[in-house]
Design an enzyme around this catalytic site. Structure first.
Site, mmCIF file in Angstrom:
data_model
loop_
_atom_site.group_PDB
_atom_site.id
_atom_site.type_symbol
_atom_site.label_atom_id
_atom_site.label_comp_id
_atom_site.label_asym_id
_atom_site.label_seq_id
_atom_site.Cartn_x
_atom_site.Cartn_y
_atom_site.Cartn_z
ATOM 1 N N ASN A 158 36.377 29.279 46.911
ATOM 2 C CA ASN A 158 36.058 28.933 45.583
ATOM 3 C C ASN A 158 37.289 28.840 44.768
ATOM 4 O OD1 ASN A 158 35.086 29.132 42.989
ATOM 5 N ND2 ASN A 158 34.633 31.590 43.066
ATOM 6 N N TRP A 159 37.513 27.572 44.313
ATOM 7 C CA TRP A 159 38.699 27.093 43.845
ATOM 8 C C TRP A 159 38.650 27.533 42.135
ATOM 9 C CZ3 TRP A 159 40.573 21.576 45.792
ATOM 10 C CH2 TRP A 159 41.095 21.913 47.253
ATOM 11 N N GLY A 206 40.496 38.972 42.812
ATOM 12 C CA GLY A 206 41.939 38.624 42.352
ATOM 13 C C GLY A 206 42.864 39.685 42.130
ATOM 14 N N SER A 221 39.717 39.306 47.255
ATOM 15 C CA SER A 221 40.966 39.678 47.896
ATOM 16 C C SER A 221 41.108 39.436 49.435
ATOM 17 C CB SER A 221 41.754 40.782 47.541
ATOM 18 O OG SER A 221 41.877 41.036 45.913
ATOM 19 N N GLY A 251 38.729 33.082 46.875
ATOM 20 C CA GLY A 251 39.173 32.678 45.969
ATOM 21 C C GLY A 251 40.553 32.083 45.945
ATOM 22 N N GLY A 252 41.611 32.967 45.685
ATOM 23 C CA GLY A 252 42.970 32.586 45.520
ATOM 24 C C GLY A 252 43.508 31.852 46.823
ATOM 25 N N GLU A 264 32.556 36.335 37.313
ATOM 26 C CA GLU A 264 33.278 35.733 36.172
ATOM 27 C C GLU A 264 32.294 34.816 35.247
ATOM 28 O OE1 GLU A 264 36.286 33.462 38.822
ATOM 29 O OE2 GLU A 264 37.149 35.482 39.163
ATOM 30 N N GLU A 271 30.651 40.646 46.544
ATOM 31 C CA GLU A 271 31.970 40.892 45.899
ATOM 32 C C GLU A 271 32.076 41.778 44.739
ATOM 33 O OE1 GLU A 271 33.683 36.477 46.315
ATOM 34 O OE2 GLU A 271 32.619 36.548 44.131
ATOM 35 N N HIS A 330 28.391 34.241 40.015
ATOM 36 C CA HIS A 330 29.640 34.798 40.388
ATOM 37 C C HIS A 330 30.047 35.853 38.943
ATOM 38 C CE1 HIS A 330 34.003 35.161 40.620
ATOM 39 N NE2 HIS A 330 33.899 34.728 41.803
HETATM 40 P P1 PGA Z 1 39.693 36.269 45.211
HETATM 41 O O1 PGA Z 1 38.271 35.623 44.480
HETATM 42 O O2 PGA Z 1 39.611 35.810 46.767
HETATM 43 O O3 PGA Z 1 40.908 35.640 44.525
HETATM 44 O O4 PGA Z 1 39.850 37.582 45.236
HETATM 45 C C1 PGA Z 1 37.210 35.741 45.240
HETATM 46 C C2 PGA Z 1 35.917 35.151 44.425
HETATM 47 O O5 PGA Z 1 36.085 35.464 43.134
HETATM 48 O O6 PGA Z 1 35.138 34.513 44.909
#
Ligand code: PGA
Length: 247
Positions: free
Chosen positions: A9-10, A167, A207, A228-229, A93, A161, A91
């Site tokens: 997930n960019w 993050g 993470s 993500g990251g 966010e 998640e 998600h």
């Molecule tokens: P992260 O994000 O790997 O940077 O913790 C995961 C995500 O939000 O899908």
């Protein structure tokens, strides 16, 4: 048996120069690679589809309506039209920044399915939920409220998640991950029958890094990861894909 999937997930990261990372991720795939899905920002969907053959491409959200006066949004059909096959929905966010409720997400999942997309549906508890001992109740509510009745392994992937792990570099213990994934597997079996329930892939997200991926992939009912990251760079994502291939 559920399919192994490594999804990236960019988020709101990446301009055209990021396509070289996408190509590097593809070039580094091991021979026994699991399914790999990269979800770049919407502006990169078309060039991403053109840039790679062995990776699947997904979007990060879609509108619940097929078309109309929704400035700034994209429809599920626009995503399939761009050649993408997946969409992340629910998600945390989006739930936080855009006040998306389970019923909003439910409607988006139906729109995505109608357009032929596979949904990566995200669910997860907040830190306060976990500390209050409410994790499984929150997970059960989100699953019931956001996942429509026709889920199967072709149209749905579930990503667990925990919000507090996204993050932050904090990761739940392997026992905590196992508890939620076993619960999810059982819930899917109870609702959809063992055939569909056992074959829907369950991803862990939050993470995931090259140095913790292998142990997470050994946890029962973890079929892959939503990253993500660490999905932004082939040097980080490649080892995660390889760890999944070997799990
Ligand atoms: P992260 O994000 O790997 O940077 O913790 C995961 C995500 O939000 O899908």
């Amino acid at each position: 048996m559920a399919k192994k999937i490594a999804a990236g997930n960019w988020k709101m990261n990446g301009t055209q120069d990021a396509l070289s990372e996408l190509k590097a991720i593809e070039a580094g795939l091991p021979q026994n690679a699991p399914e790999v899905v990269i979800c770049p920002p919407a502006t990169l969907l078309l060039p991403a589809v053109d840039a790679v053959q062995r990776l699947k491409i997904g979007a990060q959200d879609c509108h619940a309506a097929a078309k109309g006066a929704h400035t700034g949004d994209i429809s599920a059909l626009m995503i399939t039209d761009a050649g993408a096959s997946h969409v992340i929905l629910g998600h945390s966010e989006r739930r936080q920044d855009h006040d998306e409720s389970d019923s909003d997400i439910h409607a988006k999942v139906e729109a995505a399915w109608a357009a032929g997309l596979t949904v990566i549906l995200c669910i997860g508890e907040s830190e306060a939920d976990r500390e209050a001992g409410n994790t499984l109740d929150v997970i059960a509510d989100q699953l019931a409220g956001s996942l429509p009745d026709d889920a199967d392994a072709d149209n749905t992937v579930i990503a667990y998640e925990p919000i507090w792990a996204i993050g932050t570099g904090k990761v739940p213990s392997l026992e905590q991950i196992a508890e939620v994934h076993d619960f999810l597997r059982q819930s899917l079996n109870d609702r959809f029958g063992a055939r569909a329930g056992d074959s829907i892939s369950l991803l862990y997200g939050g993470s995931v890094k090259p140095d913790n991926a292998a142990e997470i992939f050994r946890v029962s009912n973890v079929d892959g990861a939503l990253v993500g990251g660490a999905s932004l760079k082939a040097d980080d994502f490649g080892p995660i894909v390889s760890a999944l291939a070997e799990a």
